[in-house]
Each structure stands twice: as structure tokens, then as C-alpha cells.
Design an enzyme around this catalytic site. Sequence first.
Site, PDB file in Angstrom:
ATOM      1  N   GLY A   7     -10.068 -26.238  31.793  1.00  0.00           N
ATOM      2  CA  GLY A   7      -8.796 -25.523  31.813  1.00  0.00           C
ATOM      3  C   GLY A   7      -8.711 -24.481  32.891  1.00  0.00           C
ATOM      4  CD  GLU A  28     -25.409 -11.939  55.290  1.00  0.00           C
ATOM      5  OE1 GLU A  28     -26.433 -12.071  54.616  1.00  0.00           O
ATOM      6  OE2 GLU A  28     -25.412 -11.561  56.491  1.00  0.00           O
ATOM      7  CB  CYS A  77     -32.464 -10.428  57.357  1.00  0.00           C
ATOM      8  SG  CYS A  77     -33.534  -9.319  56.409  1.00  0.00           S
ATOM      9  CE1 TYR A  78     -39.389 -15.094  55.850  1.00  0.00           C
ATOM     10  CE2 TYR A  78     -38.304 -16.783  57.177  1.00  0.00           C
ATOM     11  CZ  TYR A  78     -39.409 -16.333  56.474  1.00  0.00           C
ATOM     12  OH  TYR A  78     -40.543 -17.116  56.405  1.00  0.00           O
ATOM     13  N   GLY A 113     -34.012 -13.957  53.620  1.00  0.00           N
ATOM     14  CA  GLY A 113     -34.792 -14.528  52.531  1.00  0.00           C
ATOM     15  C   GLY A 113     -35.684 -13.481  51.894  1.00  0.00           C
ATOM     16  CE  LYS A 123     -13.728 -19.012  39.927  1.00  0.00           C
ATOM     17  NZ  LYS A 123     -13.569 -20.031  38.861  1.00  0.00           N
ATOM     18  CG  HIS A 168     -28.229  -8.861  55.330  1.00  0.00           C
ATOM     19  ND1 HIS A 168     -28.570 -10.160  55.014  1.00  0.00           N
ATOM     20  CD2 HIS A 168     -29.357  -8.134  55.208  1.00  0.00           C
ATOM     21  CE1 HIS A 168     -29.849 -10.205  54.684  1.00  0.00           C
ATOM     22  NE2 HIS A 168     -30.355  -8.986  54.812  1.00  0.00           N
ATOM     23  CG  ASP A 216     -13.890 -23.142  39.078  1.00  0.00           C
ATOM     24  OD1 ASP A 216     -13.202 -22.625  39.979  1.00  0.00           O
ATOM     25  OD2 ASP A 216     -14.746 -22.522  38.435  1.00  0.00           O
ATOM     26  CB  SER A 217     -12.087 -28.183  35.411  1.00  0.00           C
ATOM     27  OG  SER A 217     -11.181 -27.403  34.681  1.00  0.00           O
TER      28      SER A 217
END
Length: 517
Positions: free
Chosen positions: A228, A175, A86-87, A59, A373, A173, A231-232
Site C-alpha cells: 500500500g 556526498e 576517504c578510504y 569504508g 525513497k 565526504h 514503493d510497492s
Amino acid sequence: MMVQSPVATVVILDFGAQYSQLIARRVREACVYSELLPHDTPWSEIARRNPAAVILTGGPESTLAPNALGVDPRLWQAGVPVLGICYGMQLIARDLGGALVESTHREFGPAALRLLGASPLVDGVPEQSRAWMSHGDTVEQAPPGFTVLASTASCKVAAFGDPDRRIYGVQFHPEVAHTEAGRQIISNFLHGVAAIPATWQMESFVERAIGEIRAQVGAGRVICALSGGVDSAVAATLVARAIGERLTCIFVDTGLLRKGEARDVMHAFRDILHLNVIKVDAEERFLARLAGVIDPEEKRIRIGHEFIAIFEEESLKLPDIAWLVQGTLYPDVIESKTPGSKAGHKIKSHHNVGGLPETMALKLVEPLRSLFKDEVREAGRVLGLPEAIVERQPFPGPGLAVRVLGEVTAERLKTVRAADAIVTSEIEAATLAPRPWQYFAVLTPLQSVGVMGDGRTYANLVAIRAITSEDGMTADWARLPHELLERISTRIVNEVPGINRIAYDVTSKPPATVEWE
């Protein structure tokens, strides 16, 4: 309201890190289901999920500050495996009796990580490797019962752990891709320390999402905001699987789309996916709303409000519409700093998140809100969508409005649309490895002197952006061959009126974002 998960769940408590959802992504890559919750979620709410483990994120704040962010103290007595990053590591040290100091030498960037002993957390990790640091405060002394597991030249407690309580912390980190053994460390925590089986797959998400949509919508009728893009497309397909013919898709041609896009969208969704689609021509409305607007935040907000106004108008023409489906993804949410991430810092509003009006007649269905995504693409394959739709490159909801820097006009849209079509056609025709994740043209408000056919010109500068990425949260600029860049530049200058100079964007994300606005 979320109910107890039927699968092993890792709860990730978010302290506002920009990469909180990247942690969730890494957990899922290890085939373990995860949920991201605010840092101050009461233990009773966490316990309802029967968590197999808890991860505390990084954070932007300091654990040494007055009223520093914390967790429900019942977490420490729950007997659940905990990993602090981290935090999160500093919070473990603070709450469990360690010592913290404000560093005289802050670490931002790569550091040489050296292991100091064996532990299930670092099993299989090289004795020395590169780790990514981003911290100001430092753990000076581990809490009682904890063993120091790793250090760097500037951080003598870079990792620690209490194997009896199964509580571990890392200052770096794991990740991010820059930490060489990051995936191994996360996998060790999940499968070694917490003993969680690798059983969660995208098929599990799809099945769960369809069930949740049915429960959320009930017997209601739904419209889907169809752009289009993938995602949609995935969102619409999920909802169609859940409620069938009670879904009506609405495609708004904003006039902010790429060359030929409106035609391609209607073909894909009507003829290939066989969805019920209504097309609304709204170019004049959007151009009127954007007239004279230069600020990118104002552009996004106006576009978001106009989208919703159109959807609500169209819903009144249909019987009993109460719900609106959107293909919102987590990168949209985290960059817009919504209430689901209480400690985060806002970067920009997205038209379908921060750009929404405060009051809406329609209730939202956002089945992809927790996905990246690439996870959406995987879900599309599970649903059986054609590869041409699944692999379509990302396109921002506000469309070309955020690729025209400054005021958006019909003429400037025509210019950037033509330049963008050249960029797209040339890159897609090239043999590239790795293939760029996204690529486009940006029309800047800059003009410069040039010469064409012995005559002076004073025309527009177009920038080309091409990036490589896994998820859109971080990205690097694509190393396109010089010959390809030369061909793109020559074609744009020769074929698109009003352009006499091309620049190539060589900025990564961060510090830049993918889009220029």
C-alpha cells in the site's frame, strides 16, 4: 546479467561505506547514470559497462591493515577518470606511491577546508568552506605527479589530483549535506574532469526498468507483494507496464497496519490504479508467529518468512506463477548488509531483504532495489501515479510490529494504532515548514506513575518520532511547534486508554535509526 549501458555510466566501487548509495544519488542528481558494484569487481566486468568514470567510496576499514580491501590494479592503467573518497583517496595514495600514516588526531565531524590552488575539481568552490570528515588514517604525502589541492588544520592533504591522469581524491565526504561544497565538487568531477553530459533523467530509469522487467520475466506470470506504500505502488505499476495482465497483486492484511489502512489500500489499487488485487486476511497468523517474541531482529525475520509463506501459498492458487515482485529500496539493502555490499556492516534485517528465507519457490523481481525513497516518488510521478499515493509517508514493511517495543499483542497494537492516528492527523492538519518526512508513535515497554482525576495511574509511555530527511539514509528530528506537541500529548493521554506519559524523540540518524526497532 547486466549488459553495457546505453547511457554514460559512472561505476561506484563500494568499500562498505554506509553512504555508498548516497554517492550514487548525488551522481544521479547531476543527471548522470550510476551503478554501485563491490570493490573487488574485476576490471573486465567494469569495462563491460564502458564506464565514463569510476568513484571509490569510503569504508569502515583501514588501508594500512594487512589484507586491506583494494581494487583490480588494471583500473589505474585504464585511462578512466577516478575520484577517491576517504578510504578511496587513501587507496589511491597507497597504490600509486604516496605515503599514509595512522593519525595521532582523528577527524570525525566538521572541519574547515582551505583550498591551496586551482583545479577543475574545485572550480567554483569557496577558498574556505566546511567539510565533513570521518577518518583515522591520513595521507602524509601525495603520490608522484599529484598536486595537493586542499587541507584542514589536522589534515595537510585533504584533497589531491593528477590532471594528466584525471585521478583525484578527497579525504572528506562530498556526498553528505554537511559538506558545503560537496555537490559542486561531485558535479565538477563528473562534468568538468570526466566531461560527462547531464543527460540521464528519471524517465530514462523508468524506460530502462520496464525493459529489464520484460527481459527478466519473459513470458512468466508474476505476483506482487503489495503493502500500500509508494514503493510497492511504483513497483507494481512498473511491472504492470511491462507485462500487463500477467501481474496479480496480493495484499496481505497482517493486522500490523495503521488505522484504516487496509481499506485505503484496496481502494487505491483497485479503484484508482486499476490493478488486479487479491486481499488475504492474515492477522491471526502473524500474531501467532510473533507471540512471545521480543527481539526486533527475530520479529523481522518471522514476518519476512510468513510473508513469503503466504505469497507462495497464494501463488499455488494461480496458474504458472514463478515470480514475486517486491518494493525493496536501497536503504533496505544497505542496512541489511547483503552480498551486493560485501564490505558493509549490518545494521538490521529488513523483512524483504535479510528476513527472507534462504530457499524460496518464487524468484524475485525488485525493480526499485537501486533507488532512494525520493527517487521512487519521482518515478511514480513519471508513471502518472496520483499525488496522494506518491506522497504517502514511508511505513516499514514489518508495520506496527517494530513500533511496539517488546511483545506484539492485539491489545498493544490497538494502543499504538490509536496513538499513531492522533499523531498523523495532527501533523497533517498543521502548517509546517519543512514538512516532516515521517512521523509516528512508538509504544514502549515502560510504565510510569501518573495522576488522573485525583487517582493514581501506572500506565504506558508512548514516544513520538518525527523526522526530516531527503532519502532516509540520514535524518534530523523535526522541530515541531510546542503547541502542536502539547496538542498531540493531550489528545493521546485523554483518548487512548492505558497511556499516561508522552516523550518526544530528539535523536538524529545517525546515531539512531528512523524506527526504534
